[in-house]
Design a protein around this motif. Structure first.
Motif, PDB file in Angstrom:
ATOM      1  N   ARG A  40       3.890 -10.744  -1.005  1.00  0.00           N
ATOM      2  CA  ARG A  40       4.175 -10.857  -2.438  1.00  0.00           C
ATOM      3  C   ARG A  40       3.455 -12.087  -2.967  1.00  0.00           C
ATOM      4  NH1 ARG A  40       9.199 -11.860  -4.818  1.00  0.00           N
ATOM      5  NH2 ARG A  40       9.978 -12.767  -2.920  1.00  0.00           N
ATOM      6  N   GLU A  41       3.047 -12.026  -4.198  1.00  0.00           N
ATOM      7  CA  GLU A  41       2.307 -13.071  -4.906  1.00  0.00           C
ATOM      8  C   GLU A  41       0.890 -13.213  -4.366  1.00  0.00           C
ATOM      9  OE1 GLU A  41       4.554 -16.697  -5.267  1.00  0.00           O
ATOM     10  OE2 GLU A  41       6.110 -15.712  -6.442  1.00  0.00           O
ATOM     11  N   LYS A  42       0.748 -13.623  -3.108  1.00  0.00           N
ATOM     12  CA  LYS A  42      -0.571 -13.666  -2.475  1.00  0.00           C
ATOM     13  C   LYS A  42      -0.394 -13.551  -0.967  1.00  0.00           C
ATOM     14  CE  LYS A  42      -0.680 -18.698  -2.748  1.00  0.00           C
ATOM     15  NZ  LYS A  42      -1.367 -19.855  -3.249  1.00  0.00           N
ATOM     16  N   ARG A  43      -1.443 -13.108  -0.299  1.00  0.00           N
ATOM     17  CA  ARG A  43      -1.376 -12.860   1.146  1.00  0.00           C
ATOM     18  C   ARG A  43      -0.920 -14.092   1.930  1.00  0.00           C
ATOM     19  NH1 ARG A  43      -3.016  -9.116   4.774  1.00  0.00           N
ATOM     20  NH2 ARG A  43      -3.981  -7.792   3.224  1.00  0.00           N
ATOM     21  N   SER A  44      -1.315 -15.275   1.487  1.00  0.00           N
ATOM     22  CA  SER A  44      -0.996 -16.500   2.217  1.00  0.00           C
ATOM     23  C   SER A  44       0.381 -17.076   1.862  1.00  0.00           C
ATOM     24  CB  SER A  44      -2.073 -17.558   1.960  1.00  0.00           C
ATOM     25  OG  SER A  44      -2.128 -17.864   0.576  1.00  0.00           O
ATOM     26  N   SER A  45       1.065 -16.478   0.909  1.00  0.00           N
ATOM     27  CA  SER A  45       2.398 -16.941   0.513  1.00  0.00           C
ATOM     28  C   SER A  45       3.399 -16.697   1.633  1.00  0.00           C
ATOM     29  CB  SER A  45       2.829 -16.176  -0.750  1.00  0.00           C
ATOM     30  OG  SER A  45       4.207 -16.336  -0.999  1.00  0.00           O
ATOM     31  N   TRP A  46       4.521 -17.390   1.593  1.00  0.00           N
ATOM     32  CA  TRP A  46       5.597 -17.121   2.558  1.00  0.00           C
ATOM     33  C   TRP A  46       6.414 -15.914   2.107  1.00  0.00           C
ATOM     34  CZ3 TRP A  46      10.614 -17.035   0.874  1.00  0.00           C
ATOM     35  CH2 TRP A  46      10.870 -17.636  -0.357  1.00  0.00           C
ATOM     36  N   LYS A  47       6.226 -15.495   0.879  1.00  0.00           N
ATOM     37  CA  LYS A  47       7.034 -14.426   0.307  1.00  0.00           C
ATOM     38  C   LYS A  47       6.553 -13.049   0.754  1.00  0.00           C
ATOM     39  CE  LYS A  47       8.217 -17.096  -3.746  1.00  0.00           C
ATOM     40  NZ  LYS A  47       8.113 -17.201  -5.197  1.00  0.00           N
ATOM     41  N   GLY A  48       7.498 -12.116   0.813  1.00  0.00           N
ATOM     42  CA  GLY A  48       7.135 -10.769   1.210  1.00  0.00           C
ATOM     43  C   GLY A  48       8.222  -9.770   0.861  1.00  0.00           C
ATOM     44  N   HIS A  49       8.039  -8.574   1.371  1.00  0.00           N
ATOM     45  CA  HIS A  49       9.035  -7.513   1.219  1.00  0.00           C
ATOM     46  C   HIS A  49       9.039  -6.698   2.505  1.00  0.00           C
ATOM     47  CE1 HIS A  49      11.706  -4.700  -0.663  1.00  0.00           C
ATOM     48  NE2 HIS A  49      10.920  -3.700  -0.299  1.00  0.00           N
ATOM     49  N   VAL A  50      10.216  -6.240   2.886  1.00  0.00           N
ATOM     50  CA  VAL A  50      10.349  -5.431   4.100  1.00  0.00           C
ATOM     51  C   VAL A  50      11.226  -4.221   3.815  1.00  0.00           C
ATOM     52  CG1 VAL A  50      12.345  -6.753   4.961  1.00  0.00           C
ATOM     53  CG2 VAL A  50      10.916  -5.485   6.576  1.00  0.00           C
ATOM     54  N   GLY A  51      10.882  -3.126   4.461  1.00  0.00           N
ATOM     55  CA  GLY A  51      11.673  -1.905   4.356  1.00  0.00           C
ATOM     56  C   GLY A  51      11.285  -0.951   5.465  1.00  0.00           C
ATOM     57  N   PHE A  52      11.679   0.301   5.304  1.00  0.00           N
ATOM     58  CA  PHE A  52      11.425   1.319   6.313  1.00  0.00           C
ATOM     59  C   PHE A  52      10.388   2.309   5.802  1.00  0.00           C
ATOM     60  CE2 PHE A  52      15.684  -0.331   6.951  1.00  0.00           C
ATOM     61  CZ  PHE A  52      15.611  -0.708   8.278  1.00  0.00           C
ATOM     62  N   PHE A  53       9.394   2.568   6.640  1.00  0.00           N
ATOM     63  CA  PHE A  53       8.285   3.459   6.285  1.00  0.00           C
ATOM     64  C   PHE A  53       8.785   4.887   6.111  1.00  0.00           C
ATOM     65  CE2 PHE A  53       4.936   6.405   7.692  1.00  0.00           C
ATOM     66  CZ  PHE A  53       3.917   6.067   6.810  1.00  0.00           C
ATOM     67  N   ILE A  54       8.382   5.488   4.976  1.00  0.00           N
ATOM     68  CA  ILE A  54       8.674   6.896   4.711  1.00  0.00           C
ATOM     69  C   ILE A  54       7.391   7.719   4.817  1.00  0.00           C
ATOM     70  CG2 ILE A  54       9.441   8.556   2.961  1.00  0.00           C
ATOM     71  CD1 ILE A  54      11.715   6.920   4.207  1.00  0.00           C
ATOM     72  N   GLY A  55       6.315   7.226   4.200  1.00  0.00           N
ATOM     73  CA  GLY A  55       5.049   7.945   4.258  1.00  0.00           C
ATOM     74  C   GLY A  55       4.051   7.372   3.267  1.00  0.00           C
ATOM     75  N   TYR A  56       2.848   7.910   3.312  1.00  0.00           N
ATOM     76  CA  TYR A  56       1.775   7.509   2.395  1.00  0.00           C
ATOM     77  C   TYR A  56       1.705   8.481   1.227  1.00  0.00           C
ATOM     78  CZ  TYR A  56      -0.411   4.347   5.820  1.00  0.00           C
ATOM     79  OH  TYR A  56      -0.684   3.335   6.684  1.00  0.00           O
ATOM     80  N   SER A  57       1.202   7.988   0.104  1.00  0.00           N
ATOM     81  CA  SER A  57       0.858   8.894  -0.995  1.00  0.00           C
ATOM     82  C   SER A  57      -0.329   9.730  -0.537  1.00  0.00           C
ATOM     83  CB  SER A  57       0.512   8.107  -2.261  1.00  0.00           C
ATOM     84  OG  SER A  57      -0.621   7.285  -2.049  1.00  0.00           O
ATOM     85  N   GLU A  58      -0.578  10.819  -1.208  1.00  0.00           N
ATOM     86  CA  GLU A  58      -1.651  11.725  -0.807  1.00  0.00           C
ATOM     87  C   GLU A  58      -3.004  11.010  -0.735  1.00  0.00           C
ATOM     88  OE1 GLU A  58      -3.389  15.967  -2.316  1.00  0.00           O
ATOM     89  OE2 GLU A  58      -1.237  15.611  -2.587  1.00  0.00           O
ATOM     90  N   ASP A  59      -3.258  10.093  -1.673  1.00  0.00           N
ATOM     91  CA  ASP A  59      -4.532   9.367  -1.694  1.00  0.00           C
ATOM     92  C   ASP A  59      -4.517   8.099  -0.832  1.00  0.00           C
ATOM     93  OD1 ASP A  59      -2.955   7.619  -3.162  1.00  0.00           O
ATOM     94  OD2 ASP A  59      -4.070   7.889  -5.040  1.00  0.00           O
ATOM     95  N   LYS A  60      -3.397   7.833  -0.148  1.00  0.00           N
ATOM     96  CA  LYS A  60      -3.209   6.676   0.750  1.00  0.00           C
ATOM     97  C   LYS A  60      -3.237   5.332   0.020  1.00  0.00           C
ATOM     98  CE  LYS A  60      -3.671   8.713   4.996  1.00  0.00           C
ATOM     99  NZ  LYS A  60      -2.701   8.803   6.002  1.00  0.00           N
ATOM    100  N   LYS A  61      -3.160   5.338  -1.296  1.00  0.00           N
ATOM    101  CA  LYS A  61      -3.165   4.081  -2.056  1.00  0.00           C
ATOM    102  C   LYS A  61      -1.780   3.443  -2.098  1.00  0.00           C
ATOM    103  CE  LYS A  61      -7.159   5.001  -4.959  1.00  0.00           C
ATOM    104  NZ  LYS A  61      -7.654   5.152  -6.334  1.00  0.00           N
ATOM    105  N   TYR A  62      -0.753   4.227  -1.748  1.00  0.00           N
ATOM    106  CA  TYR A  62       0.622   3.724  -1.778  1.00  0.00           C
ATOM    107  C   TYR A  62       1.357   4.094  -0.504  1.00  0.00           C
ATOM    108  CZ  TYR A  62      -0.155   2.797  -6.689  1.00  0.00           C
ATOM    109  OH  TYR A  62      -0.659   2.314  -7.860  1.00  0.00           O
TER     110      TYR A  62
END
Length: 151
Positions: free
Chosen positions: A90-112
């Protein structure tokens, strides 16, 4: 479906309470994983939810409230299975901040990447996150072997 997703889905729709009151269910997540000092559902709770689900499923957990702590739990995987842990920045790759959850799947175009998690718009739900924010996938296995019937 695996046990982790079954447990997480049972919590679908749990939502923070706006104002000075707090959802006792969210406070239970903190309490049951050993963070009794948390008394408000305003405390970031995505990792608390993931820890609670892992605890209930008998799987490895981070024990910490920061999302990126999950990058050291279980086994790193390149091709995730439903129910694997997914960690984002979250915010930027080098930040300590983030988000965690459980994988469900990719969007058809793999962008999400679709994620079942807590504290997603202040509730437990399934939400898409941009793939470019991915830090990693982790497989969390059971921490104990089931006791087989001795019959």
């Amino acid at each position: 479906m695996n046990n982790v997703l079954d447990i997480a889905l049972e919590e679908y729709g749990v939502t923070e309470v706006v104002g000075k009151n707090h959802n006792p269910r969210i406070l239970t997540y903190f309490k049951e994983i050993g963070h009794r000092w948390v008394t408000t559902d305003e405390t970031a709770w995505c990792s608390a939810f993931a820890n609670w689900v892992a605890f209930k499923a008998g799987c490895h957990k981070s024990g910490k409230l920061n999302a990126r702590s999950w990058l050291k739990v279980g086994t790193k995987v390149k091709i995730p299975q439903q129910g694997d842990i997914v960690v984002f920045w979250r915010e930027k790759r080098s930040s300590w901040k983030g988000h965690v959850g459980f994988f469900i799947g990719y969007s058809e175009d793999k962008k999400y990447i679709y994620v079942l998690g807590g504290n997603q718009n202040n509730q437990v739900n399934i939400k898409p996150y941009p793939t470019y924010r991915l830090l990693g996938f982790r497989s969390i296995k059971k921490t104990f072997k089931p006791i087989l019937d001795a019959a």
